[in-house]
Enzyme design. Structure first.
Site, mmCIF file in Angstrom:
data_model
loop_
_atom_site.group_PDB
_atom_site.id
_atom_site.type_symbol
_atom_site.label_atom_id
_atom_site.label_comp_id
_atom_site.label_asym_id
_atom_site.label_seq_id
_atom_site.Cartn_x
_atom_site.Cartn_y
_atom_site.Cartn_z
ATOM 1 N N ASP A 43 0.810 -1.226 0.000
ATOM 2 C CA ASP A 43 0.000 0.000 0.000
ATOM 3 C C ASP A 43 0.843 1.276 0.000
ATOM 4 O OD1 ASP A 43 -2.292 -1.707 0.402
ATOM 5 O OD2 ASP A 43 -1.760 -1.770 2.523
ATOM 6 N N LYS A 56 2.304 2.361 -4.979
ATOM 7 C CA LYS A 56 2.960 1.866 -6.196
ATOM 8 C C LYS A 56 2.121 2.171 -7.439
ATOM 9 C CE LYS A 56 2.910 -2.264 -4.411
ATOM 10 N NZ LYS A 56 2.457 -1.938 -3.065
ATOM 11 N N GLY A 57 0.786 2.078 -7.295
ATOM 12 C CA GLY A 57 -0.110 2.283 -8.432
ATOM 13 C C GLY A 57 0.129 3.644 -9.078
ATOM 14 N N ALA A 79 -4.103 -7.605 -4.503
ATOM 15 C CA ALA A 79 -3.505 -6.277 -4.580
ATOM 16 C C ALA A 79 -4.625 -5.251 -4.759
ATOM 17 C CB ALA A 79 -2.555 -6.207 -5.769
ATOM 18 N N GLY A 80 -4.335 -3.993 -4.451
ATOM 19 C CA GLY A 80 -5.318 -2.943 -4.677
ATOM 20 C C GLY A 80 -4.562 -1.676 -4.996
ATOM 21 N N HIS A 81 -4.308 -1.447 -6.270
ATOM 22 C CA HIS A 81 -3.513 -0.285 -6.657
ATOM 23 C C HIS A 81 -4.436 0.840 -7.103
ATOM 24 C CE1 HIS A 81 0.054 -3.152 -7.567
ATOM 25 N NE2 HIS A 81 -0.230 -3.051 -6.294
ATOM 26 N N GLN A 111 1.903 -5.889 -3.226
ATOM 27 C CA GLN A 111 2.272 -5.983 -1.809
ATOM 28 C C GLN A 111 3.645 -5.324 -1.587
ATOM 29 O OE1 GLN A 111 1.280 -9.408 -3.193
ATOM 30 N NE2 GLN A 111 -0.756 -8.533 -3.001
ATOM 31 N N GLY A 121 -11.068 -2.597 2.338
ATOM 32 C CA GLY A 121 -11.650 -1.551 3.182
ATOM 33 C C GLY A 121 -11.212 -1.641 4.638
ATOM 34 N N PRO A 146 -9.231 -1.083 8.034
ATOM 35 C CA PRO A 146 -8.375 0.015 8.491
ATOM 36 C C PRO A 146 -6.928 -0.454 8.536
ATOM 37 C CG PRO A 146 -9.948 -0.621 10.213
ATOM 38 C CD PRO A 146 -10.195 -1.512 9.035
ATOM 39 N N ARG A 147 -6.004 0.393 8.051
ATOM 40 C CA ARG A 147 -4.594 0.027 8.124
ATOM 41 C C ARG A 147 -4.009 0.509 9.445
ATOM 42 N NH1 ARG A 147 -3.770 2.485 2.170
ATOM 43 N NH2 ARG A 147 -4.585 0.743 0.990
ATOM 44 N N LYS A 186 3.138 10.356 0.155
ATOM 45 C CA LYS A 186 2.286 10.763 1.275
ATOM 46 C C LYS A 186 2.959 11.680 2.299
ATOM 47 C CE LYS A 186 -1.504 7.721 1.098
ATOM 48 N NZ LYS A 186 -2.435 6.877 1.786
ATOM 49 N N ASP A 221 2.419 14.708 2.396
ATOM 50 C CA ASP A 221 1.348 15.652 2.751
ATOM 51 C C ASP A 221 0.539 15.182 3.954
ATOM 52 O OD1 ASP A 221 0.743 13.698 0.603
ATOM 53 O OD2 ASP A 221 -1.328 14.342 0.918
HETATM 54 P P1 GDP Z 1 -0.445 0.537 -3.781
HETATM 55 O O1 GDP Z 1 -1.129 -0.748 -3.526
HETATM 56 O O2 GDP Z 1 0.998 0.515 -3.381
HETATM 57 O O3 GDP Z 1 -0.637 1.079 -5.155
HETATM 58 O O4 GDP Z 1 -1.085 1.585 -2.804
HETATM 59 P P2 GDP Z 1 -2.640 1.909 -2.591
HETATM 60 O O5 GDP Z 1 -3.226 2.304 -3.859
HETATM 61 O O6 GDP Z 1 -3.287 0.835 -1.802
HETATM 62 O O7 GDP Z 1 -2.530 3.103 -1.566
HETATM 63 C C1 GDP Z 1 -2.013 4.262 -1.869
HETATM 64 C C2 GDP Z 1 -3.107 5.307 -1.653
HETATM 65 O O8 GDP Z 1 -2.490 6.523 -1.433
HETATM 66 C C3 GDP Z 1 -3.989 5.509 -2.854
HETATM 67 O O9 GDP Z 1 -5.271 5.878 -2.418
HETATM 68 C C4 GDP Z 1 -3.318 6.667 -3.582
HETATM 69 O O10 GDP Z 1 -4.207 7.434 -4.382
HETATM 70 C C5 GDP Z 1 -2.821 7.456 -2.444
HETATM 71 N N1 GDP Z 1 -1.592 8.213 -2.646
HETATM 72 C C6 GDP Z 1 -0.493 7.890 -3.391
HETATM 73 N N2 GDP Z 1 0.455 8.829 -3.240
HETATM 74 C C7 GDP Z 1 -0.052 9.754 -2.384
HETATM 75 C C8 GDP Z 1 0.462 10.945 -1.808
HETATM 76 O O11 GDP Z 1 1.580 11.364 -2.035
HETATM 77 N N3 GDP Z 1 -0.379 11.626 -0.936
HETATM 78 C C9 GDP Z 1 -1.627 11.197 -0.637
HETATM 79 N N4 GDP Z 1 -2.359 11.916 0.205
HETATM 80 N N5 GDP Z 1 -2.121 10.070 -1.154
HETATM 81 C C10 GDP Z 1 -1.343 9.355 -2.011
#
Ligand code: GDP
Length: 425
Positions: A13, A16-17, A39-41, A221, A299, A301-302, A328, A330
Site C-alpha cells: 500500500d 505503487k499504483g 492487490a489494490g492499486h 504488496q 476496506g 483500516p490500516r 504521502k 502531505d
Molecule cells: P499501492 O497498492 O501501493 O498502489 O497503494 P494503494 O493504492 O493501496 O494506496 C495508496 C493510496 O495513497 C492511494 O489511495 C493513492 O491514491 C494514495 N496516494 C499515493 N500517493 C499519495 C500521496 O503522495 N499523498 C496522498 N495523500 N495520497 C497518495
C-alpha cells in the site's frame, strides 16, 4: 537496459499504483510478476479514480501492452469483472493484455479453504484464495491456463486436489464437500474467459526487451510481506521482492535494469503481525484519517506508525533497490514532531538488523530520532518549494537508508509529484 522494477519497500500500500501509472506514460510494456487480485492499486487520473486488483496499473494507458506473468495466481472471474469496469470507461484490454499460459488459476475450492482457514487462524489474508492457490501450485496440484482444454488431465488433477480439499473442508471445518462436476463446469467458463488472452508471456516479453521497448515490472504488496524475507508467517504467499521478477516472468537477471522501491513517509500495515513503530494513539488515528488508510481491496483500516528505517533498509538490501519514490508526505502536514526509527532494542541490546523471527520482531523496541514537522506541503510540485523541515527529513532518510529518494509525492493526483532526478529507463 530499458527496464525498471517498481516494488513496495514496506508492508504494501505504499502508492505503487500512482508511481507505475506515472512511469507508464514512457513505457511500452507493463508486467505483473506475483500475487493476484489481493492487490489494490489506486490510480487517480483525469479526475477519475481506478482501483486495480489484478491488471497492471499501466492498463489505463490505452496503447500499452500488459502482461500477467506466470508467477501470479489468477481468478478469471475477477479478471473479467475488472476488464468490464474499465470497458464502461472506454478502456479496452483485448489484443494488448496477455495472461501467461503457466500462471496458476484460483479454483473455487481455494476460496473455500481460504475462508475456512482465515476464520480459524486469523493471519489477516484477503480471503480471495491466494494462499491456497500458491499452496496447491507448489504441491503440484495446481491448474494452469495451458491445462484448460486437456479434459482428462484436468479431471485427474482436480480429482486429486478434491480428495484433499474435501477431507479438510468437511473433516476439519464441517463444511460441505465440493463436486468434481461443478468444478469442471467452472473450468469450462474459465477457459472461455481466458481464451483471447492466454499466451507464452515469457516469449512475448523477451521479444519486446530484445526490440528495445521500455518495460515496467510492477510489484504488488511489499518486500516486508515477501514469503522469504518478510515478517514470516505474517506474509503473503509470493515473492514481491526483486527476485520474484525473474521466476514470475521467465526472464534472466540481466533483463532487470533499475529497481525503484516505493515507501510512504511513514509506515502502515494491514492485518496481523509485528509492527514495531505502530502508533496506537491519537497520532496513529490522525494519520489513518488524513491518509485515508483503509485497504483499497478490503476496506480494512490500516495500522499506522512512524517511518521505520530498520525494516526499510532490510527491504532495500534484499531487493537491491537502487532508488526510492516516497509518497504521502502531505499526510504528515501539521504534525509538530515526527519520529523515525533508526535502530531496535531487542532483549536489552541495540541492533540495526530486521529479525527473521516474528516473535523477536514483536519484542523490538524502536529507538527513535526526532524531526521537526512541517505544514502545508500538500500538492507542492517543486522540491525547492517544500518546507525546509520536509527537505531535511527527506535528506536524512536518504542517509539512513543509503539510497537516493528520487521521487517525492505530495498528493494522490499524478501531478502532485516531484522528480528530484530523471528516472532513466
Ligand atoms: P499501492 O497498492 O501501493 O498502489 O497503494 P494503494 O493504492 O493501496 O494506496 C495508496 C493510496 O495513497 C492511494 O489511495 C493513492 O491514491 C494514495 N496516494 C499515493 N500517493 C499519495 C500521496 O503522495 N499523498 C496522498 N495523500 N495520497 C497518495
Amino acid at each position: 537496459m530499458k527496464t525498471i522494477a517498481v516494488i513496495g519497500a514496506q508492508w504494501g500500500d505504499e502508492g505503487k499504483g500512482k508511481i507505475v501509472h506515472l512511469l507508464s506514460e514512457r513505457a511500452d510494456v507493463i508486467c505483473r510478476y506475483q500475487g493476484g487480485n489481493n492487490a489494490g492499486h489506486t490510480v487517480v487520473t483525469g479526475g477519475n479514480k481506478y482501483v486495480l486488483h489484478l491488471l497492471p496499473s499501466g492498463i489505463l494507458h490505452e496503447d500499452k501492452v500488459c502482461i500477467i506473468g506466470n508467477g501470479l495466481v489468477v481468478n478469471p472471474y475477477a479478471l473479467r469483472d475488472e476488464m468490464e469496469t474499465l470497458k464502461e470507461d472506454g478502456i479496452e484490454c483485448t489484443s494488448r493484455l496477455f495472461v501467461s499460459d503457466r500462471a496458476s488459476l484460483i479454483m473455487p475450492y481455494h476460496l473455500e479453504l481460504d475462508h475456512a482457514y482465515e476464520e480459524a487462524l486469523g493471519i489477516g489474508t484477503t480471503k480471495r484464495g491466494i494462499g491456497p492457490a500458491y499452496t496447491y501450485k507448489y504441491a503440484r496440484m495446481g491448474v494452469r491456463p495451458c491445462d484448460l482444454r486437456e479434459v482428462s488431465y484436468l479431471e485427474r488433477i482436480v480429482g486429486l486436489a478434491l480428495d484433499e480439499v474435501n477431507a479438510t473442508l468437511s473433516g476439519r471445518f464441517g463444511r460441505d464437500p465440493l463436486k468434481l462436476s461443478d468444478v469442471m463446469e467452472t473450468l469450462d467458463e474459465y477457459a472461455r474467459i481466458l481464451e483471447p488472452f492466454v499466451a507464452d508471456t515469457s516469449k512475448i516479453l523477451r521479444q519486446h526487451i530484445d526490440e528495445g521497448r521500455k518495460v515496467i515490472f510492477e510489484g504488488a504488496q511489499g518486500v516486508l510481506l515477501d514469503v522469504d524475507f518478510g515478517s514470516y508467517p505474517y506474509v503473503t504467499s509470493s515473492s514481491p521482492s526483486a527476485g520474484g521478477i525473474l521466476t514470475g516472468l521467465g526472464i534472466g537477471p540481466k533483463m532487470v535494469g533499475e529497481i525503484l522501491g516505493v515507501t510512504k513517509a511513514y509506515t502502515t500495515r494491514v492485518g496481523g503481525g509485528p509492527f514495531p513503530t505502530e502508533l496506537e494513539d491519537e497520532t496513529g488515528e490522525h494519520i489513518r484519517h488524513v491518509g485515508g488508510e483503509f485497504g483499497a481491496s478490503t476496506g480494512r483500516p490500516r495500522r499506522c506508525g512512524w517511518f521505520d528505517a530498520v525494516c526499510t533498509r532490510h527491504a532495500v538490501r534484499v531487493s537491491g533497490i537502487d532508488r526510492l519514490a516516497m509518497t504521502k508526505f502531505d499526510v504528515l502536514d501539521g504534525l509538530e514532531t515526527l519520529r523515525v526509527c533508526t535502530h531496535y532494542r531487542i532483549d536489552g541490546k541495540e541492533t540495526d538488523e530486521f529479525p527473521a523471527n516474528a516473535e523477536r520482531l514483536a519484542r523490538a523496541v524502536p529507538v527513535y530520532r526526532e524531526f521537526k514537522g512541517w505544514d502545508s506541503i500538500a500538492g507542492i510540485r517543486k522540491y525547492g518549494d517544500l518546507h525546509a523541515s520536509c527537505t531535511h527529513y527527506t535528506e536524512e532518510l536518504e542517509r539512513l537508508l543509503g539510497v537516493p529518494i528520487s521521487i517525492v509525492s505530495t498528493g494522490p493526483d499524478e501531478k502532485d509529484t516531484i522528480f528530484r532526478e530523471r528516472i532513466a529507463f
